[in-house]
Design a protein around this motif. Structure first.
Motif, PDB file in Angstrom:
ATOM      1  N   UNK A  44       0.977  -1.176  -0.014  1.00 34.39           N
ATOM      2  CA  UNK A  44      -0.119   0.026   0.023  1.00 34.39           C
ATOM      3  C   UNK A  44       0.836   1.397  -0.049  1.00 34.39           C
ATOM      4  N   UNK A  45       2.123   1.292   0.652  1.00 37.46           N
ATOM      5  CA  UNK A  45       2.995   2.349   0.753  1.00 37.46           C
ATOM      6  C   UNK A  45       3.543   2.599  -0.761  1.00 37.46           C
ATOM      7  N   UNK A  46       3.823   1.450  -1.416  1.00 39.46           N
ATOM      8  CA  UNK A  46       4.427   1.634  -2.704  1.00 39.46           C
ATOM      9  C   UNK A  46       3.313   2.456  -3.770  1.00 39.46           C
ATOM     10  N   UNK A  47       2.179   1.551  -3.793  1.00 40.25           N
ATOM     11  CA  UNK A  47       0.995   2.130  -4.314  1.00 40.25           C
ATOM     12  C   UNK A  47       0.627   3.695  -4.088  1.00 40.25           C
ATOM     13  N   UNK A  48       0.633   4.075  -3.090  1.00 38.93           N
ATOM     14  CA  UNK A  48       0.117   5.298  -2.679  1.00 38.93           C
ATOM     15  C   UNK A  48       1.250   6.423  -3.259  1.00 38.93           C
ATOM     16  N   UNK A  49       2.607   6.103  -3.164  1.00 36.82           N
ATOM     17  CA  UNK A  49       3.550   6.705  -3.488  1.00 36.82           C
ATOM     18  C   UNK A  49       3.549   6.985  -5.036  1.00 36.82           C
ATOM     19  N   UNK A  50       3.553   6.001  -5.783  1.00 37.95           N
ATOM     20  CA  UNK A  50       3.218   5.840  -7.243  1.00 37.95           C
ATOM     21  C   UNK A  50       2.331   6.374  -7.606  1.00 37.95           C
ATOM     22  N   UNK A  51       0.982   6.413  -7.101  1.00 32.71           N
ATOM     23  CA  UNK A  51      -0.418   6.856  -7.415  1.00 32.71           C
ATOM     24  C   UNK A  51      -0.209   8.460  -7.310  1.00 32.71           C
ATOM     25  N   UNK A  52       0.240   9.060  -6.131  1.00 36.51           N
ATOM     26  CA  UNK A  52       0.300  10.527  -5.860  1.00 36.51           C
ATOM     27  C   UNK A  52       1.431  10.809  -6.897  1.00 36.51           C
ATOM     28  N   UNK A  53       2.340  10.421  -7.050  1.00 33.61           N
ATOM     29  CA  UNK A  53       3.449  10.673  -8.152  1.00 33.61           C
ATOM     30  C   UNK A  53       2.944  10.842  -9.521  1.00 33.61           C
ATOM     31  N   UNK A 112      10.295   3.495   2.468  1.00 32.54           N
ATOM     32  CA  UNK A 112      11.139   3.322   1.196  1.00 32.54           C
ATOM     33  C   UNK A 112      10.318   3.107   0.063  1.00 32.54           C
ATOM     34  N   UNK A 113       9.069   2.411   0.411  1.00 33.16           N
ATOM     35  CA  UNK A 113       8.202   2.090  -0.618  1.00 33.16           C
ATOM     36  C   UNK A 113       7.446   3.114  -1.207  1.00 33.16           C
ATOM     37  N   UNK A 114       7.263   4.081  -0.317  1.00 39.48           N
ATOM     38  CA  UNK A 114       6.632   5.296  -0.884  1.00 39.48           C
ATOM     39  C   UNK A 114       7.601   6.157  -1.610  1.00 39.48           C
ATOM     40  N   UNK A 115       8.817   6.199  -1.181  1.00 39.73           N
ATOM     41  CA  UNK A 115       9.886   6.850  -1.963  1.00 39.73           C
ATOM     42  C   UNK A 115       9.989   6.177  -3.363  1.00 39.73           C
ATOM     43  N   UNK A 116      10.010   4.736  -3.399  1.00 37.50           N
ATOM     44  CA  UNK A 116      10.124   4.076  -4.548  1.00 37.50           C
ATOM     45  C   UNK A 116       9.306   4.153  -5.307  1.00 37.50           C
ATOM     46  N   UNK A 117       7.932   4.019  -5.022  1.00 37.74           N
ATOM     47  CA  UNK A 117       6.519   4.453  -5.915  1.00 37.74           C
ATOM     48  C   UNK A 117       6.744   5.829  -6.473  1.00 37.74           C
ATOM     49  N   UNK A 118       7.114   6.828  -5.739  1.00 35.55           N
ATOM     50  CA  UNK A 118       7.220   8.126  -6.136  1.00 35.55           C
ATOM     51  C   UNK A 118       8.158   8.154  -7.297  1.00 35.55           C
ATOM     52  N   UNK A 119       9.492   7.567  -7.029  1.00 36.73           N
ATOM     53  CA  UNK A 119      10.500   7.489  -8.133  1.00 36.73           C
ATOM     54  C   UNK A 119      10.168   6.771  -9.359  1.00 36.73           C
ATOM     55  N   UNK A 120       9.313   5.645  -9.266  1.00 34.82           N
ATOM     56  CA  UNK A 120       8.790   5.164 -10.593  1.00 34.82           C
ATOM     57  C   UNK A 120       7.877   5.963 -11.053  1.00 34.82           C
ATOM     58  N   UNK A 121       7.153   6.726 -10.397  1.00 28.95           N
ATOM     59  CA  UNK A 121       6.222   7.541 -11.154  1.00 28.95           C
ATOM     60  C   UNK A 121       6.815   8.651 -11.654  1.00 28.95           C
TER      61      UNK A 121
END
Length: 123
Positions: A44-53, A112-121
């Motif tokens: 969920x942390x990865x997804x929210x970082x990705x989605x907000x990004x 880290x998962x939020x940061x990774x998701x944001x970086x992917x986005x």
């Protein structure tokens, strides 16, 4: 306002159902450590970082989609209350090492998962 509530509710329903399924799938390996809750929270942390990004990158995307996928889906999928309850249970049972691993791992890997998701986005 009612429209937004329905959108968030639909996302929460889907997220909650996915959380339940994930927890059921993780039961065989969750002896002594709550892997189900741990996994849904990190995912969920990865997804929210990705989605907000992605929503920041493509600002023309409807805010309805943002509500559905972030507040609704991710909010329904992740579970802070279960995380806290499981942590208290570990403390009450004197499982201090497992508790430290669970809390420390959840917070560190979640960030880290939020940061990774944001970086992917951002790519």
């Amino acid at each position: 306002m009612l429209r937004s509530l329905i959108i968030v509710g639909a996302g929460s329903f889907a997220g909650g159902a996915l959380r339940y399924l994930t927890s059921q799938l993780m039961k065989p390996v969750s002896e002594g450590f709550p892997f189900g809750t741990f996994c849904v929270n990190i995912i969920g942390c990865f997804l929210i970082g990705l989605l907000y990004g992605l929503f920041a990158k493509y600002s023309s995307t409807s805010s309805d989609w943002c509500l559905l996928l972030t507040t609704g889906l991710c909010g329904g999928f992740t579970t802070f209350s279960t995380f806290c309850n499981e942590s208290v249970s570990m403390a009450q049972n004197g499982n201090w090492g497992t508790l430290a691993l669970y809390v420390g791992g959840s917070v560190a890997l979640g960030l880290l998962a939020v940061l990774l998701g944001s970086a992917v986005a951002a790519k």
